[in-house]
Design a protein around this motif. Structure first.
Motif, PDB file in Angstrom:
ATOM      1  N   ASP A   1       0.893  -1.152   0.000  1.00 54.98           N
ATOM      2  CA  ASP A   1       0.000   0.000   0.000  1.00 54.98           C
ATOM      3  C   ASP A   1       0.935   1.206   0.000  1.00 54.98           C
ATOM      4  OD1 ASP A   1      -1.625   2.183   0.612  1.00 54.98           O
ATOM      5  OD2 ASP A   1      -2.782   1.102   2.129  1.00 54.98           O
TER       6      ASP A   1
ATOM      7  N   ARG B   1       0.574   4.199   0.509  1.00 53.47           N
ATOM      8  CA  ARG B   1       0.350   5.178   1.581  1.00 53.47           C
ATOM      9  C   ARG B   1       1.123   4.786   2.838  1.00 53.47           C
ATOM     10  NH1 ARG B   1      -5.879   4.664   1.803  1.00 53.47           N
ATOM     11  NH2 ARG B   1      -5.116   2.548   1.621  1.00 53.47           N
TER      12      ARG B   1
ATOM     13  N   THR C   1       1.523  -2.748  -6.438  1.00 56.12           N
ATOM     14  CA  THR C   1       0.424  -2.417  -5.535  1.00 56.12           C
ATOM     15  C   THR C   1      -0.720  -3.373  -5.852  1.00 56.12           C
ATOM     16  OG1 THR C   1      -0.490  -0.811  -7.093  1.00 56.12           O
ATOM     17  CG2 THR C   1       1.043   0.038  -5.424  1.00 56.12           C
TER      18      THR C   1
ATOM     19  N   ILE D   1      -4.556  -4.751  -1.001  1.00 59.19           N
ATOM     20  CA  ILE D   1      -3.476  -4.425  -0.072  1.00 59.19           C
ATOM     21  C   ILE D   1      -3.769  -3.062   0.531  1.00 59.19           C
ATOM     22  CG2 ILE D   1      -0.997  -4.125   0.196  1.00 59.19           C
ATOM     23  CD1 ILE D   1      -0.768  -5.812  -2.410  1.00 59.19           C
ATOM     24  N   LYS D   2      -4.287  -3.092   1.734  1.00 56.86           N
ATOM     25  CA  LYS D   2      -4.673  -1.874   2.448  1.00 56.86           C
ATOM     26  C   LYS D   2      -3.964  -1.850   3.788  1.00 56.86           C
ATOM     27  CE  LYS D   2      -8.191  -0.748  -0.349  1.00 56.86           C
ATOM     28  NZ  LYS D   2      -7.730  -0.362  -1.625  1.00 56.86           N
TER      29      LYS D   2
ATOM     30  N   GLU E   1      -1.164  -1.965   6.607  1.00 59.91           N
ATOM     31  CA  GLU E   1       0.087  -2.675   6.889  1.00 59.91           C
ATOM     32  C   GLU E   1       0.010  -4.124   6.426  1.00 59.91           C
ATOM     33  OE1 GLU E   1       1.017  -1.920  10.973  1.00 59.91           O
ATOM     34  OE2 GLU E   1       1.484   0.171  10.553  1.00 59.91           O
ATOM     35  N   LYS E   2      -0.140  -4.290   5.125  1.00 60.55           N
ATOM     36  CA  LYS E   2      -0.132  -5.602   4.486  1.00 60.55           C
ATOM     37  C   LYS E   2       0.829  -5.533   3.316  1.00 60.55           C
ATOM     38  CE  LYS E   2      -4.892  -6.888   5.473  1.00 60.55           C
ATOM     39  NZ  LYS E   2      -6.191  -7.189   4.893  1.00 60.55           N
TER      40      LYS E   2
END
Length: 186
Positions: A100, A102, A135, A139-140, A142-143
């Motif tokens: 992720d 971000r 990406t 996947i959102k 901490e994965k």
């Protein structure tokens, strides 16, 4: 042409209808022509002694992690990864990581402690370096997804990491596409 699952179901039905006795598991599995042999026990096992850590690796192992992320495995084919990663690069087995952005910026060279010394299927030893170049919609936060290669069998070497929280250190940035396996840790 029928698939392996359908053939197995037909065989199971045929075996079950011939006898009222239960069919032992090993007989049913032996009848399944599509089964895959279990890989050698040492594949995927950590072998820290064979890893011979560099000064940089030892420093990254000893320092505080920058992230802790839950790992999943993905592979090419059979509903896994196809084509290029999100940077437009070909994914590299046991090097490409989907993140992720971000949380972990793309183009980050990662050092994943739990993969140091991991024995790969070709007998080589993993040095712990991975590359955040992909990406994914699932996947959102901490994965992370670790790319294992082509086909479901490629996941055997990293199966012990699946669904585990890994400790990850920021080992710098990379430009372009992730380097090939031979030069990735340098």
């Amino acid at each position: 042409m029928i698939g392996a699952s359908a053939a197995f179901a037909l065989l199971w039905t045929a075996l079950s209808s011939v006898s009222s006795e239960p069919v032992p598991y090993n007989v049913a599995v032996a009848a399944d022509a599509a089964r895959v042999e279990t890989p050698a026990d040492d594949i995927g096992s950590p072998d820290l002694e064979a890893a011979a850590l560099t000064e940089e690796q030892a420093e990254l192992m000893a320092g505080d992690p920058d992230w802790r992320a839950s790992a999943r495995l993905y592979h090419a084919g059979g509903g896994g990864a196809t084509g290029n990663d999100s940077l437009g690069c070909r994914p590299i087995a046991m090097r490409t990581v989907a993140v992720d952005p971000r949380v972990i910026p793309r183009r980050t060279k990662l050092f994943i402690r739990e993969t140091v010394g991991m024995r790969l299927a070709d007998g080589s030893i993993h040095d712990g370096y991975w590359y955040a170049s992909d990406t994914g919609g699932a996947i959102k936060g901490e994965k992370i997804d670790l790319y294992t290669g082509s086909g479901r069998g490629s996941m055997a070497q990293a199966r012990r990491l699946n669904m585990r929280t890994l400790t990850i250190a920021d080992a710098g940035r990379f430009d372009g596409c992730p380097p090939a396996w031979e030069s990735a840790g340098r």
